[in-house]
Motif scaffolding. Structure first.
Motif, PDB file in Angstrom:
ATOM      1  N   VAL A   1       0.791  -1.109  -0.046  1.00 25.83           N
ATOM      2  CA  VAL A   1       0.111  -0.150  -0.131  1.00 25.83           C
ATOM      3  C   VAL A   1       0.638   1.192  -0.109  1.00 25.83           C
ATOM      4  CG1 VAL A   1      -1.959   1.279   1.252  1.00 25.83           C
ATOM      5  CG2 VAL A   1      -1.646  -1.196   1.494  1.00 25.83           C
ATOM      6  N   ALA A   2       0.359   2.043  -1.047  1.00 25.85           N
ATOM      7  CA  ALA A   2       1.070   3.474  -0.805  1.00 25.85           C
ATOM      8  C   ALA A   2       0.270   4.499  -0.766  1.00 25.85           C
ATOM      9  CB  ALA A   2       1.838   3.702  -2.183  1.00 25.85           C
ATOM     10  N   VAL A   3       0.257   5.655   0.089  1.00 24.66           N
ATOM     11  CA  VAL A   3      -0.241   6.702   0.275  1.00 24.66           C
ATOM     12  C   VAL A   3       0.174   8.074  -0.492  1.00 24.66           C
ATOM     13  CG1 VAL A   3      -1.768   8.425   2.071  1.00 24.66           C
ATOM     14  CG2 VAL A   3      -1.489   5.918   2.323  1.00 24.66           C
ATOM     15  N   VAL A   4      -0.457   8.452  -1.423  1.00 21.93           N
ATOM     16  CA  VAL A   4      -0.040   9.779  -2.203  1.00 21.93           C
ATOM     17  C   VAL A   4      -0.679  10.956  -1.442  1.00 21.93           C
ATOM     18  CG1 VAL A   4       0.192  10.861  -4.266  1.00 21.93           C
ATOM     19  CG2 VAL A   4       0.313   8.409  -4.125  1.00 21.93           C
ATOM     20  N   GLY A   5       0.288  11.451  -0.655  1.00 21.46           N
ATOM     21  CA  GLY A   5      -0.068  13.011  -0.173  1.00 21.46           C
ATOM     22  C   GLY A   5       0.280  12.621   1.942  1.00 21.46           C
ATOM     23  N   ALA A   6       0.352  13.926   2.005  1.00 25.83           N
ATOM     24  CA  ALA A   6       0.941  13.829   3.371  1.00 25.83           C
ATOM     25  C   ALA A   6       0.329  14.897   4.195  1.00 25.83           C
ATOM     26  CB  ALA A   6       2.223  14.012   3.738  1.00 25.83           C
ATOM     27  N   SER A   7      -0.842  15.614   3.966  1.00 23.08           N
ATOM     28  CA  SER A   7      -1.484  16.530   4.636  1.00 23.08           C
ATOM     29  C   SER A   7      -2.281  15.911   5.726  1.00 23.08           C
ATOM     30  CB  SER A   7      -2.205  17.599   3.756  1.00 23.08           C
ATOM     31  OG  SER A   7      -3.351  16.783   3.149  1.00 23.08           O
ATOM     32  N   GLU A   8      -3.200  16.649   6.100  1.00 26.05           N
ATOM     33  CA  GLU A   8      -4.303  15.891   7.328  1.00 26.05           C
ATOM     34  C   GLU A   8      -4.684  14.581   6.610  1.00 26.05           C
ATOM     35  OE1 GLU A   8      -4.649  19.116   6.130  1.00 26.05           O
ATOM     36  OE2 GLU A   8      -4.582  20.382   7.856  1.00 26.05           O
TER      37      GLU A   8
ATOM     38  N   ILE B   1       8.742  13.584   9.818  1.00 28.73           N
ATOM     39  CA  ILE B   1       7.694  12.439  10.152  1.00 28.73           C
ATOM     40  C   ILE B   1       8.548  11.268  10.511  1.00 28.73           C
ATOM     41  CG2 ILE B   1       6.021  11.158   8.943  1.00 28.73           C
ATOM     42  CD1 ILE B   1       5.481  13.789   7.322  1.00 28.73           C
ATOM     43  N   ASN B   2       9.462  10.744   9.673  1.00 26.05           N
ATOM     44  CA  ASN B   2      10.206   9.620  10.084  1.00 26.05           C
ATOM     45  C   ASN B   2      10.888   9.696  11.508  1.00 26.05           C
ATOM     46  OD1 ASN B   2       9.305   8.099   7.591  1.00 26.05           O
ATOM     47  ND2 ASN B   2      11.002   9.063   6.523  1.00 26.05           N
ATOM     48  N   ASP B   3      11.423  10.792  11.797  1.00 27.05           N
ATOM     49  CA  ASP B   3      12.170  10.726  13.027  1.00 27.05           C
ATOM     50  C   ASP B   3      11.328  10.875  14.164  1.00 27.05           C
ATOM     51  OD1 ASP B   3      14.568  10.963  11.598  1.00 27.05           O
ATOM     52  OD2 ASP B   3      14.833  12.918  11.781  1.00 27.05           O
ATOM     53  N   MET B   4      10.268  11.678  14.144  1.00 26.04           N
ATOM     54  CA  MET B   4       9.432  11.941  15.160  1.00 26.04           C
ATOM     55  C   MET B   4       8.014  11.020  15.253  1.00 26.04           C
ATOM     56  SD  MET B   4       9.375  15.978  15.316  1.00 26.04           S
ATOM     57  CE  MET B   4       8.593  16.066  16.831  1.00 26.04           C
TER      58      MET B   4
ATOM     59  N   GLU C   1       5.402  11.526  13.703  1.00 23.55           N
ATOM     60  CA  GLU C   1       4.393  12.011  13.639  1.00 23.55           C
ATOM     61  C   GLU C   1       4.305  13.251  12.603  1.00 23.55           C
ATOM     62  OE1 GLU C   1       2.569  15.471  17.227  1.00 23.55           O
ATOM     63  OE2 GLU C   1       4.335  14.032  17.516  1.00 23.55           O
ATOM     64  N   ASN C   2       3.137  13.592  11.949  1.00 20.81           N
ATOM     65  CA  ASN C   2       3.204  14.740  11.055  1.00 20.81           C
ATOM     66  C   ASN C   2       2.974  16.132  11.850  1.00 20.81           C
ATOM     67  OD1 ASN C   2       2.747  16.755   9.073  1.00 20.81           O
ATOM     68  ND2 ASN C   2       1.896  15.325   7.684  1.00 20.81           N
ATOM     69  N   THR C   3       3.910  16.498  12.323  1.00 15.78           N
ATOM     70  CA  THR C   3       3.597  17.860  13.710  1.00 15.78           C
ATOM     71  C   THR C   3       3.029  19.216  12.643  1.00 15.78           C
ATOM     72  OG1 THR C   3       5.840  18.413  13.219  1.00 15.78           O
ATOM     73  CG2 THR C   3       5.084  17.035  15.293  1.00 15.78           C
ATOM     74  N   LYS C   4       3.154  19.069  11.237  1.00 17.27           N
ATOM     75  CA  LYS C   4       2.709  20.167  10.748  1.00 17.27           C
ATOM     76  C   LYS C   4       1.220  20.088  10.096  1.00 17.27           C
ATOM     77  CE  LYS C   4       3.661  22.765   6.064  1.00 17.27           C
ATOM     78  NZ  LYS C   4       4.558  22.930   5.149  1.00 17.27           N
TER      79      LYS C   4
ATOM     80  N   LEU D   1      -0.937  17.287  11.368  1.00 14.03           N
ATOM     81  CA  LEU D   1      -1.752  16.441  12.297  1.00 14.03           C
ATOM     82  C   LEU D   1      -1.095  16.120  13.589  1.00 14.03           C
ATOM     83  CD1 LEU D   1      -4.558  15.460  11.788  1.00 14.03           C
ATOM     84  CD2 LEU D   1      -3.774  13.310  11.251  1.00 14.03           C
ATOM     85  N   PRO D   2      -0.630  17.371  14.328  1.00 15.24           N
ATOM     86  CA  PRO D   2       0.230  17.148  15.481  1.00 15.24           C
ATOM     87  C   PRO D   2      -0.497  16.518  16.736  1.00 15.24           C
ATOM     88  CG  PRO D   2      -0.529  19.479  15.266  1.00 15.24           C
ATOM     89  CD  PRO D   2      -0.991  18.875  14.053  1.00 15.24           C
ATOM     90  N   GLY D   3       0.235  15.666  17.304  1.00 14.47           N
ATOM     91  CA  GLY D   3      -0.161  14.876  18.238  1.00 14.47           C
ATOM     92  C   GLY D   3      -0.610  13.591  18.019  1.00 14.47           C
ATOM     93  N   LEU D   4      -0.606  13.282  16.857  1.00 16.77           N
ATOM     94  CA  LEU D   4      -1.200  11.760  16.349  1.00 16.77           C
ATOM     95  C   LEU D   4       0.049  10.906  16.050  1.00 16.77           C
ATOM     96  CD1 LEU D   4      -4.073  10.426  16.261  1.00 16.77           C
ATOM     97  CD2 LEU D   4      -3.781  11.132  13.803  1.00 16.77           C
ATOM     98  N   LYS D   5       0.377  10.001  16.642  1.00 17.18           N
ATOM     99  CA  LYS D   5       1.558   9.113  16.555  1.00 17.18           C
ATOM    100  C   LYS D   5       1.403   8.196  15.306  1.00 17.18           C
ATOM    101  CE  LYS D   5       4.575  10.694  19.355  1.00 17.18           C
ATOM    102  NZ  LYS D   5       5.824  11.179  18.963  1.00 17.18           N
ATOM    103  N   LEU D   6       2.244   7.891  14.313  1.00 16.45           N
ATOM    104  CA  LEU D   6       2.133   7.237  13.224  1.00 16.45           C
ATOM    105  C   LEU D   6       2.637   5.745  13.690  1.00 16.45           C
ATOM    106  CD1 LEU D   6       3.244   9.256  10.553  1.00 16.45           C
ATOM    107  CD2 LEU D   6       0.961   8.637  10.975  1.00 16.45           C
TER     108      LEU D   6
END
Length: 150
Positions: free
Chosen positions: A39-46, A88-91, A93-96, A98-103
């Motif tokens: 599976v691939a997801v194209v896009g990394a906003s909310e 995103i890979n280091d933390m 989480e996408n803090t830009k 969707l902050p606070g939601l761990k991947l």
């Protein structure tokens, strides 16, 4: 005429180029080689981040799916002075967007569109419609080869 991924890297999507580098063919994680869905997801906003998280959690222990869910992040997308993809890979989480939601650990951000979709048997689009025409030509995937088509 078909457009290659290398040609697409000249285009801009917002502030970010579509993709850099050659497809990653070192990983044997294509459906044809292991019989597992990739599976691939194209896009990394909310939306892209939320979908990648849900898909990552749902596929993590399902043997029908590859170990990694790749999420494409435009290479020039930044968070302060850092590339968003690296953040995103280091933390985890996408803090830009969707902050606070761990991947989950199996969700991996990738700044190369070709690499992110190579070998994918399922591609989830989470990009604004107005950018789709620039992105879609680069995503002609040959699952058996695990690379973008010329």
């Amino acid at each position: 005429a078909r457009t290659t991924c290398a040609q697409m890297s000249r285009f801009r999507l917002g502030e970010g180029a579509l993709g850099e580098g050659a497809p990653d063919t070192s990983s044997p994680s294509t459906r044809s080689q292991q019989g597992r869905e990739r599976v691939a997801v194209v896009g990394a906003s909310e939306w892209g981040t939320a979908l990648a998280r849900v898909i990552g959690m749902a596929t993590a222990k399902d043997l029908a799916f590859d170990d990694t869910v790749r999420m494409w992040v435009p290479p020039d997308e930044r968070l302060h002075n850092c590339r968003l993809c690296e953040s995103i890979n280091d933390m985890r989480e996408n803090t830009k967007y969707l902050p606070g939601l761990k991947l989950p650990i199996n969700v991996v951000a990738d700044s190369s569109l070709c690499r992110a979709v190579s070998g994918a048997s399922l591609i989830v689009f989470a990009i604004p419609f107005q950018h789709a025409m620039r992105v879609i030509p680069c995503m002609r995937v040959r699952a058996s080869r695990g690379s973008c088509s010329p």
